[in-house]
Design an enzyme around this catalytic site. Structure first.
Site, PDB file in Angstrom:
ATOM      1  N   GLU A 106       1.145  -4.373  11.395  1.00 41.58           N
ATOM      2  CA  GLU A 106       0.479  -3.082  11.278  1.00 41.58           C
ATOM      3  C   GLU A 106       1.225  -2.056  12.127  1.00 41.58           C
ATOM      4  O   GLU A 106       1.383  -2.238  13.332  1.00 41.58           O
ATOM      5  CB  GLU A 106      -0.977  -3.189  11.739  1.00 41.58           C
ATOM      6  CG  GLU A 106      -1.837  -4.123  10.893  1.00 41.58           C
ATOM      7  CD  GLU A 106      -2.229  -3.516   9.548  1.00 41.58           C
ATOM      8  OE1 GLU A 106      -1.819  -2.380   9.244  1.00 41.58           O
ATOM      9  OE2 GLU A 106      -2.970  -4.193   8.802  1.00 41.58           O
TER      10      GLU A 106
ATOM     11  N   HIS B  67       0.854  -1.184   0.000  1.00 41.83           N
ATOM     12  CA  HIS B  67       0.000   0.000   0.000  1.00 41.83           C
ATOM     13  C   HIS B  67       0.890   1.235   0.000  1.00 41.83           C
ATOM     14  O   HIS B  67       1.573   1.514   0.992  1.00 41.83           O
ATOM     15  CB  HIS B  67      -0.928  -0.012   1.215  1.00 41.83           C
ATOM     16  CG  HIS B  67      -1.910  -1.151   1.171  1.00 41.83           C
ATOM     17  ND1 HIS B  67      -2.251  -1.890   2.267  1.00 41.83           N
ATOM     18  CD2 HIS B  67      -2.606  -1.663   0.120  1.00 41.83           C
ATOM     19  CE1 HIS B  67      -3.127  -2.817   1.911  1.00 41.83           C
ATOM     20  NE2 HIS B  67      -3.364  -2.708   0.614  1.00 41.83           N
TER      21      HIS B  67
ATOM     22  N   HIS C 187       2.879  -3.282   7.027  1.00 48.56           N
ATOM     23  CA  HIS C 187       1.844  -2.307   6.641  1.00 48.56           C
ATOM     24  C   HIS C 187       1.807  -1.137   7.614  1.00 48.56           C
ATOM     25  O   HIS C 187       2.454  -1.156   8.655  1.00 48.56           O
ATOM     26  CB  HIS C 187       0.459  -2.976   6.662  1.00 48.56           C
ATOM     27  CG  HIS C 187       0.202  -3.872   5.502  1.00 48.56           C
ATOM     28  ND1 HIS C 187      -0.678  -3.551   4.503  1.00 48.56           N
ATOM     29  CD2 HIS C 187       0.734  -5.085   5.178  1.00 48.56           C
ATOM     30  CE1 HIS C 187      -0.695  -4.530   3.615  1.00 48.56           C
ATOM     31  NE2 HIS C 187       0.153  -5.480   3.994  1.00 48.56           N
TER      32      HIS C 187
HETATM   33 ZN    ZN Z   1      -1.776  -1.818   4.283  1.00 43.45          ZN
END
Ligand code: ZN
Length: 1091
Positions: free
Chosen positions: A929, A747, A844
């Site tokens: 995360e 991302h 992420h």
């Molecule tokens: Zn992500």
């Protein structure tokens, strides 16, 4: 049945019933019931006392028995059948007494036993007579309102009983009697919980009848007036009624009433009325026509002005929030000032004609906000457990491979360590440094000579050279200074920014002013990505974003020191705006500039919880402080009134607003959502790392996994220790090292993931003893940027094909998602050669939570959490997936095990974590995360995360990998990190759902589509209760009627009177009681029920 016998039997049943259904805490109220029974019968009731003692005191755990459950039914059926007034009143009083203490549980129990139906039948019976007996009707209506309020099917039941129009009729005939009116209105309000009932009342003139009961400012009968407003508001729960109210001009009427009450209620005695009027308007503006009427009647101006007065008074603060909501809701929707909702960057995909996003989302009118609000509501209320995978086969068995085995041999080249001739390769390895020739001896040299950069692992000249090879859609020719010059974390930590009280209110009011005072608004476009010829005024800020990872589409000067910023959607798409990165210049020092990013899409943001954007000043950098720093004040994030330019999508936009006071005039500054990390930065970094390692010790090899859609190379890096010697034993050890595969930045907006990966890579290449041990124990395969094209072109979520690459793992398209296709292919390859990784982790960033945490996969935890009936007892599962997160919880300051979960969601079935776990059988397959904001635990609690903390996390993750090795040769390394102890059987923490937002609700309402904010102690129940205890605004004629008796009763009221009698007993049956000294209800109220 004789009265005494009836009462005795009823009460016996009653006590038993209530004791059975209620907790022991209701003993006091039971005593009152016994006393009431004695009172009704006029004698002491030893039988009841016996039962009471026997059943209530001795057997406190008794539950409702058959005979007891029939007791309440006897009571209710008697209510419907008994003819005489006195018995009915007695029953009502007993019921009321029982319901007025304890919890809602009693009411729900009564509803279950047919309580609503019994009350409705009684209402129809007593209400239908030619001259209704209000002595009975008023307590009956009170009780019905109380019970019906908790009965979700009350509307339907009332319709079936024929009680709806009857109540409306009673209301019509009692306009002059405030108590009767209020009682009817409460019941009508309760009936309106059903749409069909509300419509039935609306069709029978209910709106008009009730509206007429709302007078201009007065100090009399306030409770009846409030009941009328609330009932009117309740009627507006249906589209038909809203439509009818709007067409009859009631919006302007309500506005006029609000203004009247606002201006005349100078003593603030009618705040509840004013609040109720605002709630009514909130309901009435649920439709487009309602909002239009509100607008055209000057509603915004009126509320803006009244809100200004309310803001000045402490008493009136409760009116500000509904006023704000109403204004925000009714402000006209303004299309974003862009020519197209599509991204300014488009990319011609291989084999497709043009923008897929357009064809996928058919044209929708933007005027569907009602439906949209409902949709949002539904999405928010989704029961997320539905998303958990409960199909045991899907959890346990891998699907068929997505490609034939023959296609996997191509990946053997990415395992050079398995077939490596170290001596020969060392000689060949010197290719690829020719890039430095690309850089020109220009201004860069002079700058470097004068200021000297000296940032570790960064070389500006190398950066220039690498960046010149990077392929972007707009063909960037300019470098952003921070990427070129480099960033050093500032000394010390930056605390989260405290939120200024009511900051959102202040910002929204400023936004509303734009609508009211259009003359003050400049509305001058000062930057447009699609128009490079734009002329800028000399005194405005200048913006620029046409550089790698840059994202700003347009900047509009709104006021002298205020700018609206519009972000560019992802390439080939019209959505996913969140990431921003732009240059700003031509500022004046020490002036607060307000920036509003007006097309954000997420429904909440860490910007509401202490997070600040980051800023880099060129002047500061040249003075030796090349830092990205957290900055900005007056930060908040809330829903705004913008809509898409072409109305293609039903989109809600949010504003991120922040104020920056620049330190220097005429500086060039950069502002970003988070610390930028470009593709060129990665490529330059890899080159520096390669040069930094001792090739005799560290095997570091960078290869190209594949080419991206835009033709950039996606690097794959191998890091391991070179064999100690070329003897068979050492080569054998090398070739049997387990694999660890790490990926990140799928991302593009998650630049934090790249900083964490930077920490991992630097650590793995370092001389640290733990790093050496790790290299000796494992072969690391790192794909540090799964989405180079997205990162380069400043997208937030997607690749150039406008797809979220982390949803493509099930069946990645080799042409459209090459990086995912080949990463998966490489993992398959490791799988078939028997080298399945022991750990896979995809890094992420998480925009809504604090701390760092892992998502993993566990069959057992998923089944437990879903409440699945599948028997998990015989199911064997290695709990080793918990070792790494447990270890991190101890050694990584930013990490929080409590935020981790190990659930397999259906919606995540195509993510890297789930696919690698399920298809490759990797037990320790994780998503890491990382917060954009900071931590709410540990040593960094209350601090915003900097790049240093990100890099530290990358290093700590490596440390935690020691916990999974069984290689005794490196066990000594564990001692280097003394916190690690290896307990594989830790299942003590409960995991929670990863969709949960761990932030408390925001202090100010981010959305404006919600209901009316409630006023403390102003719900229906307390209205009814307080009305029963009040006489001040009773009907004039009632007062006159009973004034004589009132005098007489006043003496009684001074003694302590049982509340039962206070409520519902006719005066002639009253006797002074010695009970309930705590009762505060006023006896005088009972007077009006006299026959
Ligand atoms: Zn992500």
């Amino acid at each position: 049945m004789n009265r005494q016998k009836l009462s005795a039997s009823l009460l016996t049943s009653c006590i038993t019933v209530w004791y059975g259904s209620c907790s022991a805490s209701s003993r006091k109220s039971l005593q009152r019931v016994v006393k009431a029974a004695e009172h009704i019968t006029g004698t002491r009731l030893p039988a009841i006392q016996d039962i009471y003692h026997q059943r209530c005191l001795r057997r406190p755990s008794m539950t409702a028995t058959l005979s007891s459950s029939s007791g309440l039914e006897v009571l209710l059926s008697t209510l419907q059948n008994v003819g005489d007034v006195e018995s009915t009143l007695n029953i009502l009083s007993v019921l009321d007494e029982l319901l007025s203490a304890g919890t809602d549980r009693r009411i729900h129990y009564m509803i279950k036993k047919g309580g609503s139906e019994a009350l409705l039948t009684a209402l129809v019976k007593y209400g239908h007579t030619f001259s209704p007996n209000y002595t009975i009707l008023i307590p009956l209506l009170h009780l019905l309102a109380k019970v019906g309020h908790k009965d979700r099917r009350i509307g339907m039941k009332a319709e079936e009983a024929g009680a709806v129009l009857l109540t409306l009729n009673l209301l019509k005939h009692n306009g002059q009697h405030a108590r009767r009116t209020a009682a009817c209105l409460w019941v009508i309000q309760v009936f309106c919980s059903s749409v069909s009932t509300a419509n039935l009342i609306g069709e029978n003139n209910g709106l008009d009848v009730i509206y007429r009961l709302i007078p201009q400012y007065t100090t009399k009968h306030l409770h009846a007036i409030k009941a009328a407003i609330n009932a009117f508001s309740a009627l507006l729960c249906t589209k038909a009624n809203v439509c009818s109210a709007v067409s009859k001009g009631y919006i302007s009427g309500l506005l006029w009433l609000y203004e009247d009450w606002h201006s005349k209620d100078t003593q603030d005695v009618a705040i509840a009325i004013r609040h109720a009027l605002l709630c009514c308007l909130l309901k009435a503006t649920d439709s487009t026509a309602g909002r239009q009427a509100f607008l055209s009647q000057g509603g915004i101006r009126l509320l803006y002005q009244t809100a200004q007065t309310c803001l000045l008074s402490k008493n009136l603060q409760c009116l500000v929030e509904p006023s704000m909501q109403l204004m925000r809701k009714c402000l006209p929707r303004v299309p974003l000032p862009v020519t197209s909702d599509q991204s300014a960057y488009s990319f011609l995909l291989p084999g497709t004609p043009a923008f897929p996003d357009v064809s996928e989302t058919p044209g929708k009118s933007s005027d569907e906000s009602d439906a949209e609000a409902e949709d949002n509501h539904e999405a928010n209320n989704r029961d997320y457990d539905d998303d958990l995978e409960t199909d045991l086969n899907k959890l346990r068995l891998p699907p068929d491979p997505d490609r034939p085995k023959e296609l996997l041999t191509q990946y053997s080249c990415f395992c050079p360590e398995l077939s490596h001739d170290f001596q020969r390769e060392d000689e060949q390895d010197n290719e690829g440094d020719g890039t430095e020739e690309f850089y020109h001896h220009t201004i860069i040299d002079r700058l470097l000579e004068r200021h000297g950069a000296g940032i570790p692992h960064h070389d500006p000249k190398l950066y220039c050279a690498v960046a010149s090879k990077t392929k972007s859609i707009p063909e960037f020719s300019i470098l952003a200074f921070p990427d070129f010059w480099g960033h050093l974390p500032p000394p010390g930590h930056q605390p989260m920014a405290p939120r200024k009280p009511n900051i959102q209110r202040q910002k929204v009011l400023e936004d509303i002013q734009r609508f009211l005072k259009t003359d003050d608004i400049i509305n001058h476009v000062v930057f447009d990505l699609e128009d490079s010829n734009l002329q800028c005024q000399s005194d405005s800020l200048r913006f620029f974003s046409k550089f790698e990872s840059g994202n700003l589409r347009k900047a509009v000067q709104v006021r002298r020191y205020e700018y609206d910023l519009i972000l560019n959607p992802d390439v080939n798409s019209s959505q996913h705006t969140q990431w921003f990165y732009f240059e700003v210049s031509n500022m004046t020092a020490d002036v607060p500039y307000r920036f509003n990013v007006i097309n954000c899409e997420k429904s909440n943001s860490q910007f509401n919880y202490g997070m600040q954007p980051v800023l880099y000043s060129v002047k500061e950098a040249l003075e030796g402080r090349p830092h990205w720093i957290r900055t900005g004040t007056e930060i908040c994030y809330f829903r705004n009134n913008f809509c898409p330019a072409q109305g293609r999508r039903r989109t809600t936009f949010y504003t991120l607003t922040f104020t920056i006071t620049f330190k220097h005039s005429e500086d060039v500054c950069y502002l970003a959502y988070h610390y930028p990390y470009t593709y060129s930065a990665l490529m330059a970094h890899l080159k520096i790392l390669q040069k930094s390692v001792d090739p005799a010790k560290v095997f570091f090899k960078q290869q190209t996994l594949c080419s991206t859609l835009a033709g950039n190379s996606c690097p794959i890096v191998t890091i391991t220790a070179c064999p100690v010697s070329r003897r068979w034993k050492d080569l054998h050890q090398l070739r049997n090292r387990p694999y660890i595969v790490l990926t990140s930045r799928v991302h593009p907006g998650e630049s934090n993931a790249s900083w964490v990966m930077k920490g991992t890579l630097e650590f793995l290449c370092s001389n640290d003893l733990v790093a050496q041990s790790l290299r000796e124990a494992f072969v690391f395969k790192v794909i540090p940027m799964l989405n180079p094209d997205g990162v380069i072109n400043g997208t937030n979520r997607c690749d150039l094909n406008s797809k979220d690459l982390n949803r493509q793992w099930s069946k990645p398209d080799p042409l459209l998602s090459p990086t995912i296709y080949h990463t998966k292919g490489f993992l398959y390859y490791l799988n078939i050669i028997g080298r399945t990784p022991v750990v896979f982790c995809d890094y992420h960033g998480h925009s809504r939570k604090k701390n760092v945490f892992l998502y993993g996969c566990s069959i057992k935890e998923t089944l437990w959490q879903s409440g699945s009936a599948v028997d998990t007892v015989g199911l064997k599962e290695d709990p080793g997936y918990r070792t790494i997160p447990k270890t991190l919880d101890r050694i990584a300051p930013t990490f929080s095990f409590n935020s981790c979960n190990f659930l397999v969601e259906k919606s995540r079935s195509a993510t890297a974590r789930v696919v690698v776990w399920r298809e490759m059988g990797v037990l320790r397959s994780y998503t890491m995360e990382n917060t954009y904001n900071g931590c709410n635990q540990g040593i960094y609690k209350g601090l915003q995360t900097g790049t240093q903390e990100h890099q530290e996390m990358g290093m700590k993750f490596c440390h935690s990998l020691l916990s999974v090795t069984k290689d005794s040769r490196i066990l000594y390394s564990r001692k280097l990190i003394n916190h690690i102890d290896l307990d594989h059987n830790m299942l003590d923490h409960k995991s929670h759902n990863c969709f949960e937002d761990d932030e408390p609700p925001c202090a100010e309402e981010i959305e404006y589509s919600g209901g009316c904010p409630t006023l403390k102690g102003s719900d229906l129940d307390s209205d009814i209760d307080s009305s029963m205890a009040r006489v001040d605004d009773d009907d004039d004629e009632d007062d006159k009627e009973h004034s004589a008796q009132k005098h007489q009763q006043d003496s009684i009221s001074q003694s302590q009177q049982s509340s039962i009698k206070n409520h519902l007993f006719p005066p002639q049956t009253r006797q002074p009681s010695v009970d309930t000294p705590s009762e505060r209800r006023d006896l005088r109220n009972g007077l009006s029920i006299a026959k």
